[in-house]
Design an enzyme around this catalytic site. Structure first.
Site, PDB file in Angstrom:
ATOM      1  N   ASN A 159       0.871  -1.167   0.000  1.00  0.00           N
ATOM      2  CA  ASN A 159       0.000   0.000   0.000  1.00  0.00           C
ATOM      3  C   ASN A 159       0.916   1.227   0.000  1.00  0.00           C
ATOM      4  O   ASN A 159       1.692   1.415   0.931  1.00  0.00           O
ATOM      5  CB  ASN A 159      -0.861  -0.062   1.275  1.00  0.00           C
ATOM      6  CG  ASN A 159      -1.562   1.239   1.596  1.00  0.00           C
ATOM      7  OD1 ASN A 159      -1.655   2.142   0.771  1.00  0.00           O
ATOM      8  ND2 ASN A 159      -2.065   1.333   2.822  1.00  0.00           N
ATOM      9  N   TRP A 160       0.801   2.015  -1.047  1.00  0.00           N
ATOM     10  CA  TRP A 160       1.699   3.179  -1.150  1.00  0.00           C
ATOM     11  C   TRP A 160       1.229   4.348  -0.286  1.00  0.00           C
ATOM     12  O   TRP A 160       1.919   5.365  -0.179  1.00  0.00           O
ATOM     13  CB  TRP A 160       1.801   3.635  -2.605  1.00  0.00           C
ATOM     14  CG  TRP A 160       2.559   2.693  -3.496  1.00  0.00           C
ATOM     15  CD1 TRP A 160       3.203   1.547  -3.122  1.00  0.00           C
ATOM     16  CD2 TRP A 160       2.771   2.831  -4.899  1.00  0.00           C
ATOM     17  NE1 TRP A 160       3.796   0.966  -4.208  1.00  0.00           N
ATOM     18  CE2 TRP A 160       3.544   1.724  -5.316  1.00  0.00           C
ATOM     19  CE3 TRP A 160       2.371   3.774  -5.855  1.00  0.00           C
ATOM     20  CZ2 TRP A 160       3.929   1.547  -6.648  1.00  0.00           C
ATOM     21  CZ3 TRP A 160       2.753   3.589  -7.179  1.00  0.00           C
ATOM     22  CH2 TRP A 160       3.530   2.499  -7.563  1.00  0.00           C
ATOM     23  N   GLU A 189      -3.579  -6.344  10.563  1.00  0.00           N
ATOM     24  CA  GLU A 189      -2.612  -5.256  10.677  1.00  0.00           C
ATOM     25  C   GLU A 189      -2.827  -4.518  11.997  1.00  0.00           C
ATOM     26  O   GLU A 189      -3.606  -3.554  12.049  1.00  0.00           O
ATOM     27  CB  GLU A 189      -2.796  -4.268   9.527  1.00  0.00           C
ATOM     28  CG  GLU A 189      -2.654  -4.881   8.159  1.00  0.00           C
ATOM     29  CD  GLU A 189      -2.233  -3.845   7.142  1.00  0.00           C
ATOM     30  OE1 GLU A 189      -1.261  -4.101   6.440  1.00  0.00           O
ATOM     31  OE2 GLU A 189      -2.863  -2.776   7.070  1.00  0.00           O
ATOM     32  N   HIS A 201      -8.673   0.104   6.326  1.00  0.00           N
ATOM     33  CA  HIS A 201      -7.299   0.255   6.829  1.00  0.00           C
ATOM     34  C   HIS A 201      -7.332   1.064   8.132  1.00  0.00           C
ATOM     35  O   HIS A 201      -8.139   1.983   8.297  1.00  0.00           O
ATOM     36  CB  HIS A 201      -6.424   0.953   5.782  1.00  0.00           C
ATOM     37  CG  HIS A 201      -4.982   0.975   6.184  1.00  0.00           C
ATOM     38  ND1 HIS A 201      -4.466   1.961   6.983  1.00  0.00           N
ATOM     39  CD2 HIS A 201      -3.970   0.109   5.940  1.00  0.00           C
ATOM     40  CE1 HIS A 201      -3.172   1.696   7.205  1.00  0.00           C
ATOM     41  NE2 HIS A 201      -2.855   0.580   6.571  1.00  0.00           N
TER      42      HIS A 201
HETATM   43  P1  PGA Z   1       4.071  -0.509   7.285  1.00  0.00           P
HETATM   44  O1  PGA Z   1       2.531  -0.267   6.963  1.00  0.00           O
HETATM   45  O2  PGA Z   1       4.500  -1.738   6.525  1.00  0.00           O
HETATM   46  O3  PGA Z   1       4.750   0.732   6.792  1.00  0.00           O
HETATM   47  O4  PGA Z   1       4.191  -0.692   8.760  1.00  0.00           O
HETATM   48  C1  PGA Z   1       1.677  -1.353   6.859  1.00  0.00           C
HETATM   49  C2  PGA Z   1       0.289  -0.870   6.505  1.00  0.00           C
HETATM   50  O5  PGA Z   1      -0.139   0.187   6.956  1.00  0.00           O
HETATM   51  O6  PGA Z   1      -0.401  -1.562   5.747  1.00  0.00           O
END
Ligand code: PGA
Length: 277
Positions: A13-14, A173, A101
């Site tokens: 995810n950018w 996450e 998210h």
């Molecule tokens: P990160 O972000 O890999 O920079 O910790 C993960 C995400 O938010 O999906």
């Protein structure tokens, strides 16, 4: 037909990064690097650019990875200034859409019910929802992380038809691990939560369908800790933010996943029946 899942998943995810030109350069470099990685085809990649870069990334993808959107409104159209509809994404050939998210929940007050509406709309439009779940540091402190994740999941998939459920991708996450705010979960923590998520899915859907839904981990994943996570046999892949923002870093992760992907492909005898993705 029921088949074993051929692929590990690896997505990035950018977030709010990259102009169109930067996105094009990234894809060009990534494709060059992918061509040199043995077993890269055992990993289903997905890139989730900001809305403005979706079309050029999709056009440049050469079918080598899925392209996703970071969010979507649940309505078809209407007076929703600043929002993007499912048909707008479909028109761009988007394969998947990231929903719920933690940063959307935290900064834009997205509720579990909003996420549910979006999941249902995405499935209706043949967009794979990447459903993000994860507890906060406070939940963890009070040891209610299992309850929080179960609540998020149960509400998010309420009303999902059994025939469409295998299109879901679940991303665990934890809020305390993502985006540079903390450190990654341990592989034991991930294993425990993935098993829990799988158990909740089993309670909601037919066993065969529930086991067909990939569950991936995200949160401070990088090329050093990725092998540990991939040792968790229950895990179907990784979802990264920062570690995927440079093509060379992402390609290194592809390489790590490809080694595991090839091994899993050969050894897949765990009897877990999967619907074809
Ligand atoms: P990160 O972000 O890999 O920079 O910790 C993960 C995400 O938010 O999906």
């Amino acid at each position: 037909m029921i088949m074993t899942a051929p692929h590990l998943l690896l997505g990035t995810n950018w977030k709010m990064n990259k102009t169109v030109e930067e996105a094009k350069d990234y894809v060009q470099e990534l494709l060059q690097r992918l061509a040199t990685i043995k077993g890269a085809d055992t990993v289903q990649l997905f890139l989730i650019p900001p809305f403005t870069a979706i079309a050029p990334v999709k056009q440049a993808s050469e079918g080598k990875f899925w392209v996703g959107a970071q969010n979507m409104h649940w309505e078809e159209s209407g007076a929703f200034t600043g929002e993007i509809s499912p048909s707008m994404l479909q028109e761009l050939g988007v394969d998947l859409v990231e929903l719920g998210h933690a940063e959307r929940r935290q900064h834009f007050n997205e509720s579990d019910e909003d996420v549910n509406r979006k999941v249902l709309t995405a499935l209706k439009h043949a967009l794979r929802p990447v459903l993000c779940l994860g507890e906060s540091a406070r939940d963890r402190e009070y040891q209610v992380e299992l309850e929080t994740v179960a609540r998020q999941l149960k509400i998010a998939v309420r009303g999902v038809e059994l025939v469409l459920a295998h299109k879901l991708i679940v991303a665990y996450e934890p809020l305390w691990a993502i985006g540079g705010k903390g450190t990654a979960a341990t592989s034991n923590e991930v294993r425990r939560m993935i098993r829990h998520i799988r158990a909740v899915l089993m309670s909601l859907f037919d066993g065969e369908v529930a086991s067909a839904i990939p569950v991936v981990y995200g949160g401070d994943v990088n090329v050093r800790n990725a092998p540990d996570f991939l040792n968790v046999a229950e895990l179907d892949g990784l979802f990264v933010g920062r570690a995927g923002w440079h093509a060379h870093d992402f390609a290194q992760l592809v390489q790590v996943c490809a080694q595991v992907g090839v091994a899993r492909h050969c050894l897949r005898n765990d009897g877990r029946a999967r619907k074809s993705m």
